[in-house]
Design a protein around this motif. Structure first.
Motif, short mmCIF file in Angstrom:
data_model
loop_
_atom_site.label_atom_id
_atom_site.label_comp_id
_atom_site.label_asym_id
_atom_site.label_seq_id
_atom_site.Cartn_x
_atom_site.Cartn_y
_atom_site.Cartn_z
N ARG A 5 0.68 -1.20 -0.13
CA ARG A 5 -0.08 0.13 0.17
C ARG A 5 0.81 1.27 0.01
O ARG A 5 1.85 1.49 0.71
CB ARG A 5 -0.71 -0.02 1.28
N VAL A 6 0.55 2.29 -0.81
CA VAL A 6 1.43 3.32 -1.08
C VAL A 6 0.28 4.75 -0.88
O VAL A 6 -0.54 4.67 -1.66
CB VAL A 6 2.13 3.49 -2.32
N ASP A 7 0.60 5.56 0.10
CA ASP A 7 -0.32 6.53 0.39
C ASP A 7 0.20 7.49 -0.76
O ASP A 7 1.50 8.08 -0.74
CB ASP A 7 -0.05 7.10 1.78
N ASP A 8 -0.85 8.14 -1.60
CA ASP A 8 -0.36 8.73 -2.60
C ASP A 8 -1.56 9.83 -2.86
O ASP A 8 -2.67 9.39 -3.57
CB ASP A 8 0.07 8.15 -3.84
N ARG A 9 -1.66 10.94 -2.46
CA ARG A 9 -2.84 11.85 -2.86
C ARG A 9 -3.13 12.26 -4.06
O ARG A 9 -4.02 12.70 -4.43
CB ARG A 9 -2.55 13.28 -1.89
N ASP A 10 -1.90 12.18 -4.96
CA ASP A 10 -2.19 12.16 -6.38
C ASP A 10 -2.19 11.14 -7.16
O ASP A 10 -1.63 10.92 -8.44
CB ASP A 10 -0.89 13.01 -6.80
N PHE A 11 -2.74 10.01 -6.62
CA PHE A 11 -3.03 8.64 -7.51
C PHE A 11 -3.86 9.14 -8.77
O PHE A 11 -3.47 8.26 -9.85
CB PHE A 11 -3.62 7.63 -6.39
N ASP A 12 -4.63 9.93 -8.64
CA ASP A 12 -5.41 10.18 -9.90
C ASP A 12 -4.55 10.57 -11.14
O ASP A 12 -4.93 10.40 -12.15
CB ASP A 12 -6.67 11.13 -9.65
N LYS A 13 -3.85 11.49 -10.66
CA LYS A 13 -2.88 12.13 -11.73
C LYS A 13 -1.63 11.09 -12.23
O LYS A 13 -1.74 10.73 -13.62
CB LYS A 13 -1.90 13.05 -11.32
N SER A 16 -2.71 7.87 -12.30
CA SER A 16 -3.67 7.08 -13.04
C SER A 16 -3.46 7.67 -14.65
O SER A 16 -3.66 6.66 -15.47
CB SER A 16 -5.05 7.09 -12.36
N ILE A 17 -3.95 8.64 -14.72
CA ILE A 17 -3.92 9.51 -15.94
C ILE A 17 -2.52 9.22 -16.52
O ILE A 17 -2.60 8.88 -17.94
CB ILE A 17 -4.58 10.79 -16.03
N GLU A 18 -1.73 9.30 -16.21
CA GLU A 18 -0.16 9.21 -16.63
C GLU A 18 -0.07 7.98 -17.30
O GLU A 18 0.70 7.81 -18.30
CB GLU A 18 0.75 9.63 -15.66
N VAL A 19 -0.42 7.01 -16.46
CA VAL A 19 -0.15 5.59 -16.95
C VAL A 19 -1.53 5.08 -18.18
O VAL A 19 -1.24 3.85 -18.76
CB VAL A 19 -0.07 4.39 -16.07
N GLY A 20 -2.42 5.80 -18.32
CA GLY A 20 -3.25 5.71 -19.63
C GLY A 20 -4.74 5.40 -18.93
O GLY A 20 -5.61 5.01 -20.06
N VAL A 21 -4.97 5.60 -17.67
CA VAL A 21 -6.53 5.33 -17.49
C VAL A 21 -7.01 6.38 -17.89
O VAL A 21 -6.66 7.53 -17.84
CB VAL A 21 -6.68 5.07 -15.81
N PRO A 22 -8.28 6.23 -18.59
CA PRO A 22 -9.20 7.39 -18.97
C PRO A 22 -9.65 8.24 -18.02
O PRO A 22 -10.17 7.76 -16.82
CB PRO A 22 -10.25 6.55 -19.60
N GLU A 23 -9.50 9.55 -18.06
CA GLU A 23 -10.07 10.46 -17.26
C GLU A 23 -11.47 9.99 -16.35
O GLU A 23 -11.72 10.39 -15.41
CB GLU A 23 -9.76 11.85 -17.74
N ASN A 24 -12.26 9.98 -17.61
CA ASN A 24 -13.57 9.71 -17.13
C ASN A 24 -14.02 8.06 -16.60
O ASN A 24 -14.92 7.61 -16.31
CB ASN A 24 -14.61 9.82 -18.33
N LEU A 48 -11.70 6.87 -14.10
CA LEU A 48 -10.92 6.59 -13.05
C LEU A 48 -11.67 5.70 -11.72
O LEU A 48 -12.80 6.07 -11.53
CB LEU A 48 -10.44 8.02 -12.26
N GLY A 49 -10.82 4.97 -11.25
CA GLY A 49 -11.07 4.36 -10.00
C GLY A 49 -10.85 5.06 -8.69
O GLY A 49 -10.22 6.15 -8.84
N CYS A 50 -11.33 4.46 -7.53
CA CYS A 50 -10.75 5.09 -6.12
C CYS A 50 -9.44 5.12 -5.68
O CYS A 50 -8.89 5.65 -4.85
CB CYS A 50 -11.49 4.92 -5.27
N HIS A 51 -8.34 4.20 -6.73
CA HIS A 51 -7.08 3.99 -6.57
C HIS A 51 -6.51 3.46 -7.70
O HIS A 51 -7.23 3.13 -8.63
CB HIS A 51 -6.83 2.97 -5.25
N LEU A 52 -5.11 3.09 -7.75
CA LEU A 52 -4.40 2.54 -8.90
C LEU A 52 -3.67 1.57 -8.34
O LEU A 52 -2.97 1.52 -7.18
CB LEU A 52 -3.42 3.80 -9.59
N ALA A 53 -3.82 0.37 -8.97
CA ALA A 53 -2.74 -0.74 -8.59
C ALA A 53 -1.98 -1.17 -9.70
O ALA A 53 -2.35 -0.97 -11.02
CB ALA A 53 -3.73 -1.87 -8.25
N GLN A 54 -1.00 -1.85 -9.48
CA GLN A 54 -0.07 -2.48 -10.65
C GLN A 54 0.05 -3.89 -10.24
O GLN A 54 0.49 -4.18 -9.22
CB GLN A 54 1.15 -2.07 -10.72
#
Length: 166
Positions: free
Chosen positions: A77-85, A87-95, A97-103
């Motif tokens: 688990r990595v605390d990251d207030r900017d997980f949404d940014k 997410s978009i950087e890795v290719g998740v469509p902006e519309n 987005l989920g509530c977190h990003l995992a790899q």
């Protein structure tokens, strides 16, 4: 300090580290991520290791991480207030987005995707960047629990398509 105590403590720490059971907590400045993790062992296959970037205040992300651990994943688990940014950087469509990003195993997973869908992703190995379950559906793992269909989308160089609707 007692020499036996120091030596015994050092041996205990070494034994835990070798067993892969150590817990690591790293802290940095407020704007940097805080990491709390169970160290994955080299014996854990890549398709069972998951890193989750999440907002530190999100309880459903912790519940989801627990759910994935119950389903055989070793979760960092990595605390990251900017997980949404991120997410978009890795290719998740902006519309989408989920509530977190995992790899996991080279794929990105956005949101509260059920374990069986993640398992299928890493088994089938489609030519995509990842999958997303947009938003925070109440019937998803990490919320009230999976009950009823959830629509998961694939995203990659060919755009967005439905990956699972179950």
């Amino acid at each position: 300090m007692n020499r036996r105590f120091v030596m015994g403590s050092a041996l205990s720490v070494a034994a835990v580290a070798v067993a892969g059971l150590g817990v690591t907590t790293l802290t940095a400045q407020e704007s940097s991520p805080v990491v709390a993790t169970a160290s994955p062992s080299d014996a854990v296959p890549a398709n069972r290791q998951m890193t989750i970037w999440r907002d530190p205040g999100c309880g459903c992300c912790d519940a989801y991480a627990d759910y994935m651990e119950e389903n055989g994943y070793v979760v960092t688990r990595v605390d990251d207030r900017d997980f949404d940014k991120r997410s978009i950087e890795v290719g998740v469509p902006e519309n989408g987005l989920g509530c977190h990003l995992a790899q996991v195993d080279g794929y990105y997973v956005s949101g509260l995707v059920p374990a069986e869908i993640v398992d299928r992703l890493t088994t089938e190995r489609p030519e995509i960047i990842g999958i997303t379950l947009p938003g925070m559906p109440q019937n998803a793992p990490g919320m009230a629990g999976k009950n009823g269909p959830l629509k998961t989308f694939a995203f990659g160089k060919d755009g967005v398509s439905v990956y699972a609707d179950e």
